[in-house]
Design an enzyme around this catalytic site. Structure first.
Site, short mmCIF file in Angstrom:
data_model
loop_
_atom_site.label_atom_id
_atom_site.label_comp_id
_atom_site.label_asym_id
_atom_site.label_seq_id
_atom_site.Cartn_x
_atom_site.Cartn_y
_atom_site.Cartn_z
N ASP A 139 2.09 -0.01 12.22
CA ASP A 139 2.07 -1.32 12.89
C ASP A 139 3.32 -2.13 12.61
OD1 ASP A 139 1.53 -1.64 10.25
OD2 ASP A 139 -0.16 -3.01 10.51
N MET A 198 -9.02 3.97 9.37
CA MET A 198 -8.29 2.75 8.99
C MET A 198 -7.63 2.11 10.21
SD MET A 198 -6.66 3.30 5.24
CE MET A 198 -7.73 3.13 3.81
N GLY A 199 -7.40 0.82 10.14
CA GLY A 199 -6.78 0.09 11.24
C GLY A 199 -7.48 -1.23 11.47
N ARG A 200 -7.19 -2.22 10.59
CA ARG A 200 -7.82 -3.55 10.76
C ARG A 200 -7.24 -4.27 11.95
NH1 ARG A 200 -8.25 -3.72 5.11
NH2 ARG A 200 -10.44 -3.49 4.61
N GLY A 225 0.84 -1.20 0.00
CA GLY A 225 0.00 0.00 0.00
C GLY A 225 0.87 1.25 0.00
N THR A 273 3.89 2.76 5.69
CA THR A 273 2.48 2.37 5.82
C THR A 273 1.84 3.33 6.81
OG1 THR A 273 0.97 0.69 6.73
CG2 THR A 273 3.21 0.60 7.52
N ILE A 274 0.59 3.68 6.58
CA ILE A 274 -0.03 4.65 7.49
C ILE A 274 -0.44 4.04 8.83
CG2 ILE A 274 -0.90 6.13 5.61
CD1 ILE A 274 -3.73 5.01 6.31
N ASP A 275 -0.47 2.69 8.89
CA ASP A 275 -1.03 2.04 10.09
C ASP A 275 -0.13 2.07 11.32
OD1 ASP A 275 -3.37 1.39 8.81
OD2 ASP A 275 -2.62 -0.53 8.09
N GLU A 314 -15.28 11.36 21.95
CA GLU A 314 -15.95 10.92 23.18
C GLU A 314 -15.49 9.52 23.59
OE1 GLU A 314 -18.43 12.61 24.68
OE2 GLU A 314 -18.42 11.00 26.17
N ARG A 324 -5.05 7.78 3.14
CA ARG A 324 -3.77 7.36 2.57
C ARG A 324 -3.14 8.43 1.69
NH1 ARG A 324 -3.97 1.28 1.86
NH2 ARG A 324 -3.54 1.46 -0.35
N ARG A 341 1.14 -5.02 -5.90
CA ARG A 341 1.23 -6.29 -5.17
C ARG A 341 1.50 -7.34 -6.24
NH1 ARG A 341 -0.56 -4.68 0.05
NH2 ARG A 341 -2.14 -3.07 -0.06
N LYS A 349 -23.81 17.16 27.33
CA LYS A 349 -23.23 17.16 25.98
C LYS A 349 -24.35 16.97 24.97
CE LYS A 349 -18.51 15.57 26.47
NZ LYS A 349 -17.54 14.51 26.21
N ASP A 360 5.26 -4.99 6.04
CA ASP A 360 5.90 -6.26 6.43
C ASP A 360 5.87 -7.31 5.33
OD1 ASP A 360 3.20 -6.55 6.68
OD2 ASP A 360 3.24 -7.39 8.70
N VAL A 396 16.84 8.56 -0.94
CA VAL A 396 17.70 7.44 -1.37
C VAL A 396 18.50 7.87 -2.61
CG1 VAL A 396 17.65 5.11 -2.40
CG2 VAL A 396 16.26 5.62 -0.38
P1 ATP Z 1 0.80 -2.98 3.41
O1 ATP Z 1 1.17 -2.78 4.86
O2 ATP Z 1 0.39 -1.74 2.76
O3 ATP Z 1 -0.13 -4.14 3.16
P2 ATP Z 1 2.87 -4.76 2.57
O4 ATP Z 1 4.27 -4.55 2.15
O5 ATP Z 1 2.66 -5.56 3.83
O6 ATP Z 1 2.21 -3.34 2.68
P3 ATP Z 1 1.84 -6.90 0.90
O7 ATP Z 1 0.81 -6.88 -0.16
O8 ATP Z 1 1.66 -7.81 2.04
O9 ATP Z 1 2.02 -5.39 1.37
O10 ATP Z 1 3.25 -7.26 0.22
C1 ATP Z 1 3.72 -6.54 -0.91
C2 ATP Z 1 4.35 -7.47 -1.89
O11 ATP Z 1 5.47 -8.12 -1.27
C3 ATP Z 1 3.47 -8.62 -2.36
O12 ATP Z 1 2.61 -8.24 -3.40
C4 ATP Z 1 4.49 -9.63 -2.82
O13 ATP Z 1 4.98 -9.30 -4.10
C5 ATP Z 1 5.62 -9.42 -1.80
N1 ATP Z 1 5.46 -10.43 -0.75
C6 ATP Z 1 4.68 -10.39 0.35
N2 ATP Z 1 4.77 -11.52 1.07
C7 ATP Z 1 5.64 -12.32 0.40
C8 ATP Z 1 6.15 -13.63 0.61
N3 ATP Z 1 5.77 -14.37 1.66
N4 ATP Z 1 7.01 -14.12 -0.30
C9 ATP Z 1 7.39 -13.41 -1.38
N5 ATP Z 1 6.94 -12.17 -1.62
C10 ATP Z 1 6.08 -11.62 -0.77
#
Ligand code: ATP
Length: 328
Positions: free
Chosen positions: A134, A174-176, A15, A130-132, A192, A261, A76, A218, A107, A27
């Protein structure tokens, strides 16, 4: 500083979040500062598989520090989850002369990077985007501060209409899995009650709180609810539940969604992105790999990627108490 690496690739994955552009800029310019080449990889790991590369110099990243999203685009990639996909990606990097990667993402993106390193010995450094908020190993992920400011600004506007009509607003943010946005923006916007995934405060407590508010005079209220709250009801079911218990309340729902986002990154996120980008490149030049750069006690610090992926972030429980006191 050993400078055996001559070319670094940078990509954004998963995301998008505000501050990713500022991190790419950092970078690219840190590479230029150290006289090494930088290649932008479009559309995350999918672009790596397809060889969608572009050489980036310090002037390629003019006027992007203030832009939300990511100009490299994010994606993705299912194919990168397969050994064949990763092999294609590696072949392309080798052909291009790229010798290390900076991965800006969450992650999942770090998991992919770690796997890539394990298979090909390719140096990888992660920047948490990521905005979350987490991700373990950083007090702030890129985009989190901007998202908080966006949510507070919107709730301020909702408050104007809530108080003009004596309404109760249920605002879903947001925040699952993590309540950082709800908790902090909720306090910042004077909510509140705040419902988050980490705490099951229960419907009873919400009802008690609303009852107390009414009795203390209130006339309007804001309740902030994270997507993954534990009431077992979605925000619209919650509205029905509150209305059936308090027919006198005029309850409205506002789901903030993807607006959280987007937008121009806050100054905090721009500075953080700049600091993280410098550290990411310089860590690679020092021969490091499999680390995430993050902010810990206001210092830029490295956390092993594996820990960043597996570790859990905790909400600040003192904030729950502060929120309780504020809603007296
Ligand atoms: P967000 O927090 O926004 O979801 P994210 O980096 O966790 O970000 P993901 O969709 O989980 O988003 O992962 C991004 C990409 O990383 C995936 O589309 C995939 O290409 C790669 N990826 C994720 N998990 C794996 C894995 N177990 N093995 C190989 N590639 C992976």
């Amino acid at each position: 500083m050993s400078k055996t690496i001559k070319k670094i690739g940078v990509l954004t994955s998963g995301g998008d979040s505000p501050g990713m552009n500022a991190a790419i800029r950092s970078v690219v310019r840190t590479c230029a500062f150290h006289n090494i080449e930088c290649v932008g990889i479009y559309r995350g790991y999918q672009g790596m598989i397809e060889g969608d590369f572009k050489e980036l110099g310090p002037r390629s990243v003019n006027n992007i520090i203030n832009k939300g999203g990511t100009f490299l685009k994010s994606a993705r990639s299912q194919e990168f989850r397969t050994p064949e996909g990763r092999k294609k990606a590696h072949d392309n990097l080798v052909k291009e002369g790229v010798e290390a990667l900076v991965v800006i993402g969450g992650d999942g993106s770090f998991t992919g990077g770690l796997l890539f390193n394990a298979e090909f010995g390719f140096p990888v450094i992660g920047i948490p985007g990521t905005i979350d908020n987490d991700i373990y190993g950083t007090s702030h992920t890129l985009g989190y501060d901007t998202a908080l400011n966006t949510v507070v600004e919107v709730i301020d506007k909702i408050r104007d209409t809530a108080s003009s009509h004596n309404r109760l607003f249920l605002v879903e943010v947001m925040g699952r899995d993590a309540g950082h946005i709800a908790l902090n923006a909720g306090i910042g916007a004077g909510a509140e009650e705040i419902l988050i995934p980490e705490e099951d405060l229960g419907l009873e407590r919400l009802m008690d709180s609303l009852k107390r508010s009414k009795s203390t005079g209130k006339t309007s209220s804001i309740v902030v609810i994270a997507e993954g709250d534990k009431t077992g009801k979605n925000v619209f079911e919650l509205k029905d539940y509150v209305e059936s218990n308090f027919p006198e309340y005029d309850v409205r729902v506002s789901v903030l969604g993807h607006m959280q986002r987007g937008g121009s990154p806050s100054c905090f996120d721009r500075v953080l992105a700049s600091r993280l980008g410098v550290k990411a490149v310089e860590s690679i030049l020092e021969g490091k790999s499999n680390y995430m750069v993050g902010l810990l006690n206001d210092k830029i610090a490295l956390t092993p990627l594996e820990q960043a992926i597996k570790g859990h972030t905790e909400i600040d429980r003192e904030l729950l108490r502060v929120s309780d006191i504020m809603s007296i």
